[in-house]
Design a protein around this motif. Structure first.
Motif, PDB file in Angstrom:
ATOM      1  N   ARG A  69       0.881  -1.172   0.000  1.00  0.00           N
ATOM      2  CA  ARG A  69       0.000   0.000   0.000  1.00  0.00           C
ATOM      3  C   ARG A  69       0.917   1.219   0.000  1.00  0.00           C
ATOM      4  O   ARG A  69       1.594   1.493   0.969  1.00  0.00           O
ATOM      5  N   ILE A  70       0.902   1.952  -1.096  1.00  0.00           N
ATOM      6  CA  ILE A  70       1.747   3.137  -1.206  1.00  0.00           C
ATOM      7  C   ILE A  70       1.102   4.342  -0.535  1.00  0.00           C
ATOM      8  O   ILE A  70       1.791   5.179   0.033  1.00  0.00           O
ATOM      9  N   PHE A  80      -9.286   7.597  -1.494  1.00  0.00           N
ATOM     10  CA  PHE A  80      -8.935   6.250  -1.938  1.00  0.00           C
ATOM     11  C   PHE A  80      -7.555   5.879  -1.405  1.00  0.00           C
ATOM     12  O   PHE A  80      -6.627   6.698  -1.442  1.00  0.00           O
ATOM     13  N   SER A  81      -7.417   4.634  -0.956  1.00  0.00           N
ATOM     14  CA  SER A  81      -6.081   4.101  -0.719  1.00  0.00           C
ATOM     15  C   SER A  81      -5.568   3.589  -2.068  1.00  0.00           C
ATOM     16  O   SER A  81      -6.347   3.336  -2.991  1.00  0.00           O
ATOM     17  N   VAL A  82      -4.250   3.457  -2.166  1.00  0.00           N
ATOM     18  CA  VAL A  82      -3.632   3.023  -3.416  1.00  0.00           C
ATOM     19  C   VAL A  82      -2.670   1.879  -3.103  1.00  0.00           C
ATOM     20  O   VAL A  82      -1.729   2.050  -2.323  1.00  0.00           O
ATOM     21  N   ASP A  83      -2.939   0.727  -3.700  1.00  0.00           N
ATOM     22  CA  ASP A  83      -2.095  -0.456  -3.545  1.00  0.00           C
ATOM     23  C   ASP A  83      -1.690  -0.940  -4.937  1.00  0.00           C
ATOM     24  O   ASP A  83      -2.430  -0.742  -5.902  1.00  0.00           O
ATOM     25  N   VAL A  84      -0.543  -1.601  -4.994  1.00  0.00           N
ATOM     26  CA  VAL A  84      -0.125  -2.254  -6.231  1.00  0.00           C
ATOM     27  C   VAL A  84       0.359  -3.650  -5.862  1.00  0.00           C
ATOM     28  O   VAL A  84       1.074  -3.825  -4.861  1.00  0.00           O
ATOM     29  N   HIS A  97     -14.821  -6.371  -0.328  1.00  0.00           N
ATOM     30  CA  HIS A  97     -14.668  -4.930  -0.550  1.00  0.00           C
ATOM     31  C   HIS A  97     -15.891  -4.224   0.044  1.00  0.00           C
ATOM     32  O   HIS A  97     -16.908  -4.115  -0.637  1.00  0.00           O
ATOM     33  N   PRO A  98     -15.808  -3.753   1.293  1.00  0.00           N
ATOM     34  CA  PRO A  98     -16.990  -3.127   1.904  1.00  0.00           C
ATOM     35  C   PRO A  98     -17.562  -1.975   1.077  1.00  0.00           C
ATOM     36  O   PRO A  98     -18.775  -1.815   1.002  1.00  0.00           O
ATOM     37  N   HIS A  99     -16.683  -1.178   0.452  1.00  0.00           N
ATOM     38  CA  HIS A  99     -17.138  -0.023  -0.338  1.00  0.00           C
ATOM     39  C   HIS A  99     -16.840  -0.183  -1.827  1.00  0.00           C
ATOM     40  O   HIS A  99     -17.024   0.758  -2.597  1.00  0.00           O
ATOM     41  N   GLY A 100     -16.364  -1.361  -2.224  1.00  0.00           N
ATOM     42  CA  GLY A 100     -16.007  -1.609  -3.610  1.00  0.00           C
ATOM     43  C   GLY A 100     -14.506  -1.507  -3.837  1.00  0.00           C
ATOM     44  O   GLY A 100     -13.739  -1.205  -2.913  1.00  0.00           O
ATOM     45  N   GLU A 101     -14.114  -1.788  -5.075  1.00  0.00           N
ATOM     46  CA  GLU A 101     -12.697  -1.767  -5.454  1.00  0.00           C
ATOM     47  C   GLU A 101     -12.605  -1.432  -6.941  1.00  0.00           C
ATOM     48  O   GLU A 101     -13.391  -1.931  -7.741  1.00  0.00           O
ATOM     49  N   GLN A 147     -11.911   4.694   1.089  1.00  0.00           N
ATOM     50  CA  GLN A 147     -11.624   4.702   2.516  1.00  0.00           C
ATOM     51  C   GLN A 147     -10.649   3.606   2.930  1.00  0.00           C
ATOM     52  O   GLN A 147     -10.520   3.292   4.117  1.00  0.00           O
ATOM     53  N   GLY A 148      -9.971   2.986   1.956  1.00  0.00           N
ATOM     54  CA  GLY A 148      -8.998   1.937   2.260  1.00  0.00           C
ATOM     55  C   GLY A 148      -9.607   0.658   2.792  1.00  0.00           C
ATOM     56  O   GLY A 148      -8.912  -0.202   3.326  1.00  0.00           O
ATOM     57  N   ALA A 149     -10.919   0.497   2.630  1.00  0.00           N
ATOM     58  CA  ALA A 149     -11.631  -0.613   3.261  1.00  0.00           C
ATOM     59  C   ALA A 149     -11.448  -1.923   2.507  1.00  0.00           C
ATOM     60  O   ALA A 149     -11.764  -2.029   1.324  1.00  0.00           O
ATOM     61  N   ILE A 150     -10.937  -2.923   3.234  1.00  0.00           N
ATOM     62  CA  ILE A 150     -10.795  -4.293   2.723  1.00  0.00           C
ATOM     63  C   ILE A 150     -10.850  -5.213   3.931  1.00  0.00           C
ATOM     64  O   ILE A 150     -10.345  -4.882   4.996  1.00  0.00           O
ATOM     65  N   GLU A 151     -11.504  -6.356   3.751  1.00  0.00           N
ATOM     66  CA  GLU A 151     -11.615  -7.331   4.836  1.00  0.00           C
ATOM     67  C   GLU A 151     -11.191  -8.692   4.310  1.00  0.00           C
ATOM     68  O   GLU A 151     -11.874  -9.267   3.457  1.00  0.00           O
TER      69      GLU A 151
END
Length: 155
Positions: A69-70, A80-84, A97-101, A147-151
Protein backbone atom coordinates in the motif's frame (compact mmCIF):
# COMPACT_ATOMS: atom_id res chain seq x y z
CA UNK A 1 9.09 9.12 -11.04
CA UNK A 2 8.95 9.58 -7.29
CA UNK A 3 6.22 8.52 -4.84
CA UNK A 4 5.04 12.15 -4.75
CA UNK A 5 4.86 12.33 -8.57
CA UNK A 6 3.02 9.01 -8.54
CA UNK A 7 0.53 10.43 -6.03
CA UNK A 8 -0.09 13.43 -8.32
CA UNK A 9 -0.64 11.10 -11.28
CA UNK A 10 -3.10 8.98 -9.28
CA UNK A 11 -4.87 12.10 -7.98
CA UNK A 12 -5.70 13.03 -11.58
CA UNK A 13 -7.61 9.75 -11.81
CA UNK A 14 -9.20 9.69 -8.35
CA UNK A 15 -10.50 13.24 -8.80
CA UNK A 16 -12.73 11.83 -11.55
CA UNK A 17 -13.87 8.91 -9.37
CA UNK A 18 -14.76 10.60 -6.11
CA UNK A 19 -18.44 10.23 -5.28
CA UNK A 20 -19.24 7.96 -8.24
CA UNK A 21 -20.99 4.63 -7.69
CA UNK A 22 -18.65 1.66 -8.09
CA UNK A 23 -20.51 -0.41 -10.69
CA UNK A 24 -20.34 -1.71 -14.26
CA UNK A 25 -21.14 1.75 -15.66
CA UNK A 26 -18.01 3.08 -13.96
CA UNK A 27 -15.96 0.20 -15.39
CA UNK A 28 -17.24 1.01 -18.88
CA UNK A 29 -16.52 4.72 -18.38
CA UNK A 30 -12.97 4.01 -17.16
CA UNK A 31 -12.23 1.73 -20.13
CA UNK A 32 -13.56 4.33 -22.57
CA UNK A 33 -11.93 7.32 -20.88
CA UNK A 34 -8.53 5.75 -20.12
CA UNK A 35 -8.27 2.69 -22.40
CA UNK A 36 -5.44 0.18 -22.25
CA UNK A 37 -3.97 1.63 -25.46
CA UNK A 38 -4.13 5.23 -24.22
CA UNK A 39 -1.61 7.68 -22.79
CA UNK A 40 -2.97 7.66 -19.21
CA UNK A 41 -2.82 3.86 -19.06
CA UNK A 42 0.74 3.90 -20.40
CA UNK A 43 1.74 6.60 -17.88
CA UNK A 44 0.26 4.66 -14.98
CA UNK A 45 1.79 1.36 -16.13
CA UNK A 46 5.19 2.98 -16.60
CA UNK A 47 5.00 4.64 -13.17
CA UNK A 48 4.08 1.33 -11.53
CA UNK A 49 6.89 -0.53 -13.28
CA UNK A 50 9.34 2.18 -12.20
CA UNK A 51 8.07 2.07 -8.62
CA UNK A 52 8.48 -1.71 -8.47
CA UNK A 53 11.98 -1.52 -9.98
CA UNK A 54 12.99 1.21 -7.51
CA UNK A 55 11.47 -0.63 -4.55
CA UNK A 56 8.84 1.87 -3.41
CA UNK A 57 5.97 -0.20 -4.85
CA UNK A 58 5.34 -3.88 -4.10
CA UNK A 59 7.91 -3.74 -1.31
CA UNK A 60 6.41 -6.66 0.63
CA UNK A 61 6.06 -10.30 -0.33
CA UNK A 62 3.90 -13.13 0.92
CA UNK A 63 2.57 -16.34 -0.56
CA UNK A 64 4.26 -15.68 -3.91
CA UNK A 65 2.71 -12.23 -4.29
CA UNK A 66 4.56 -8.93 -4.13
CA UNK A 67 2.37 -6.16 -2.79
CA UNK A 68 2.26 -2.87 -0.95
CA UNK A 69 0.00 0.00 0.00
CA UNK A 70 1.75 3.14 -1.21
CA UNK A 71 -0.94 5.54 0.08
CA UNK A 72 -3.54 5.28 2.78
CA UNK A 73 -6.77 7.15 1.99
CA UNK A 74 -5.78 10.81 1.72
CA UNK A 75 -7.51 14.04 0.78
CA UNK A 76 -5.00 14.23 -2.11
CA UNK A 77 -6.23 10.84 -3.41
CA UNK A 78 -9.87 11.78 -2.79
CA UNK A 79 -10.32 9.23 -0.01
CA UNK A 80 -8.94 6.25 -1.94
CA UNK A 81 -6.08 4.10 -0.72
CA UNK A 82 -3.63 3.02 -3.42
CA UNK A 83 -2.10 -0.46 -3.54
CA UNK A 84 -0.12 -2.25 -6.23
CA UNK A 85 0.39 -6.01 -6.47
CA UNK A 86 2.64 -8.09 -8.71
CA UNK A 87 1.16 -11.54 -9.34
CA UNK A 88 2.09 -14.39 -11.66
CA UNK A 89 -0.24 -17.34 -12.29
CA UNK A 90 -1.59 -17.27 -8.75
CA UNK A 91 -4.73 -16.67 -6.72
CA UNK A 92 -4.43 -14.30 -3.79
CA UNK A 93 -6.23 -14.32 -0.46
CA UNK A 94 -10.02 -14.09 -0.42
CA UNK A 95 -11.34 -10.71 0.65
CA UNK A 96 -14.43 -8.51 0.73
CA UNK A 97 -14.67 -4.93 -0.55
CA UNK A 98 -16.99 -3.13 1.90
CA UNK A 99 -17.14 -0.02 -0.34
CA UNK A 100 -16.01 -1.61 -3.61
CA UNK A 101 -12.70 -1.77 -5.45
CA UNK A 102 -11.36 -0.26 -8.69
CA UNK A 103 -8.59 -2.21 -10.43
CA UNK A 104 -6.20 -1.23 -13.19
CA UNK A 105 -4.80 -4.37 -14.82
CA UNK A 106 -1.36 -4.00 -16.38
CA UNK A 107 -0.12 -7.28 -17.90
CA UNK A 108 3.63 -7.81 -17.85
CA UNK A 109 3.15 -10.97 -19.91
CA UNK A 110 1.13 -10.55 -23.08
CA UNK A 111 -2.28 -12.11 -22.52
CA UNK A 112 -2.11 -12.16 -18.71
CA UNK A 113 -5.51 -11.61 -17.09
CA UNK A 114 -6.79 -10.56 -13.69
CA UNK A 115 -9.98 -12.37 -12.68
CA UNK A 116 -10.48 -13.06 -16.38
CA UNK A 117 -10.12 -9.38 -17.36
CA UNK A 118 -7.43 -8.31 -19.85
CA UNK A 119 -5.46 -5.05 -19.69
CA UNK A 120 -7.66 -2.19 -18.56
CA UNK A 121 -10.05 -1.46 -15.73
CA UNK A 122 -12.48 -3.54 -13.72
CA UNK A 123 -14.72 -2.45 -10.87
CA UNK A 124 -16.14 -4.45 -7.98
CA UNK A 125 -19.18 -3.01 -6.24
CA UNK A 126 -19.70 -2.54 -2.51
CA UNK A 127 -19.93 -5.83 -0.62
CA UNK A 128 -18.33 -7.85 -3.43
CA UNK A 129 -15.71 -10.50 -2.70
CA UNK A 130 -13.16 -12.55 -4.61
CA UNK A 131 -9.86 -14.40 -4.63
CA UNK A 132 -7.86 -12.13 -6.94
CA UNK A 133 -6.37 -14.32 -9.63
CA UNK A 134 -3.78 -13.62 -12.29
CA UNK A 135 -3.65 -16.22 -15.06
CA UNK A 136 -1.67 -16.68 -18.28
CA UNK A 137 1.44 -14.95 -16.96
CA UNK A 138 2.35 -11.97 -14.81
CA UNK A 139 0.55 -8.69 -14.20
CA UNK A 140 0.72 -5.63 -12.04
CA UNK A 141 -2.63 -4.59 -10.61
CA UNK A 142 -3.21 -1.17 -9.10
CA UNK A 143 -6.21 -1.08 -6.85
CA UNK A 144 -8.09 1.82 -5.38
CA UNK A 145 -10.18 1.22 -2.27
CA UNK A 146 -12.65 3.85 -1.05
CA UNK A 147 -11.62 4.70 2.52
CA UNK A 148 -9.00 1.94 2.26
CA UNK A 149 -11.63 -0.61 3.26
CA UNK A 150 -10.80 -4.29 2.72
CA UNK A 151 -11.62 -7.33 4.84
CA UNK A 152 -9.61 -10.53 4.41
CA UNK A 153 -11.69 -13.64 4.97
CA UNK A 154 -10.95 -17.35 5.41
CA UNK A 155 -13.00 -18.38 2.34
Amino acid sequence: MSPHEFQCLIAGVTAQLAGRPLDSQLANWLNQTWPANGATFRDLASACQTGVAEGWLCNREGGGIRYGRIFKPLPETHGFSVDVVDMKDIAGPHHVHPHGEIDLIMPLTEGATFDGHPAGWCVYGPGSAHRPTVANGEALVLYLLPQGAIEFTPA
